[in-house]
Design a protein around this motif. Structure first.
Motif, PDB file in Angstrom:
ATOM      1  N   SER A   9      57.234  20.181 -18.428  1.00 20.57           N
ATOM      2  CA  SER A   9      56.345  19.483 -17.693  1.00 20.57           C
ATOM      3  C   SER A   9      56.725  19.178 -16.494  1.00 20.57           C
ATOM      4  O   SER A   9      57.956  19.039 -16.226  1.00 20.57           O
ATOM      5  N   VAL A  14      52.415  15.791  -9.293  1.00 17.22           N
ATOM      6  CA  VAL A  14      51.295  14.993  -9.189  1.00 17.22           C
ATOM      7  C   VAL A  14      51.126  14.591  -7.791  1.00 17.22           C
ATOM      8  O   VAL A  14      51.990  14.093  -6.982  1.00 17.22           O
ATOM      9  N   VAL A  39      39.921  19.830 -11.603  1.00 19.02           N
ATOM     10  CA  VAL A  39      39.690  18.802 -12.712  1.00 19.02           C
ATOM     11  C   VAL A  39      38.418  19.064 -13.426  1.00 19.02           C
ATOM     12  O   VAL A  39      37.328  19.097 -12.714  1.00 19.02           O
ATOM     13  N   ASN A  57      42.318  18.119  -7.426  1.00 23.29           N
ATOM     14  CA  ASN A  57      41.231  17.367  -7.306  1.00 23.29           C
ATOM     15  C   ASN A  57      40.437  18.193  -6.134  1.00 23.29           C
ATOM     16  O   ASN A  57      40.859  19.065  -5.714  1.00 23.29           O
ATOM     17  N   ALA A  63      45.999  16.687  -9.747  1.00 23.14           N
ATOM     18  CA  ALA A  63      45.552  15.440 -10.090  1.00 23.14           C
ATOM     19  C   ALA A  63      46.164  15.068 -11.609  1.00 23.14           C
ATOM     20  O   ALA A  63      46.096  13.780 -11.830  1.00 23.14           O
ATOM     21  N   GLN A  64      46.716  15.872 -12.286  1.00 28.29           N
ATOM     22  CA  GLN A  64      47.312  15.498 -13.788  1.00 28.29           C
ATOM     23  C   GLN A  64      48.462  16.335 -13.666  1.00 28.29           C
ATOM     24  O   GLN A  64      49.007  17.216 -12.961  1.00 28.29           O
ATOM     25  N   ILE A  65      49.420  15.625 -14.571  1.00 25.13           N
ATOM     26  CA  ILE A  65      50.749  16.270 -15.026  1.00 25.13           C
ATOM     27  C   ILE A  65      50.562  17.781 -15.395  1.00 25.13           C
ATOM     28  O   ILE A  65      50.129  17.819 -16.624  1.00 25.13           O
TER      29      ILE A  65
END
Length: 69
Positions: A9, A14, A39, A57, A63-65
């Motif tokens: 990850s 981000v 997203v 985004n 926008a997310q890991i």
């Protein structure tokens, strides 16, 4: 680096533009395919240890890991 023992990850990407995030992920794990998606995109639920999905985004920033799967 083998696919089983590498990083899984990338919380540090981000907020970065998708291209910069993709380069960082591939620098850490050249054995994976990086897929950039908006997203809220519909995706399949199967786990793929050679795929990293990067959700962005509307501005194109992460926008997310991103994580393996």
């Amino acid at each position: 680096m083998s696919g089983d023992s590498g990083k899984s990850s990338w919380p540090e990407v981000v907020g970065l533009p998708s291209d910069a995030a993709k380069q960082k992920i591939l620098a850490d794990r050249p054995d994976v395919q990086v897929v950039v998606l908006p997203v809220g995109s519909f995706v399949t639920m199967e786990f793929n240890p050679k795929r990293v999905r990067v959700f962005v985004n509307p501005d194109g920033d992460v926008a997310q890991i991103p994580k393996i799967g």
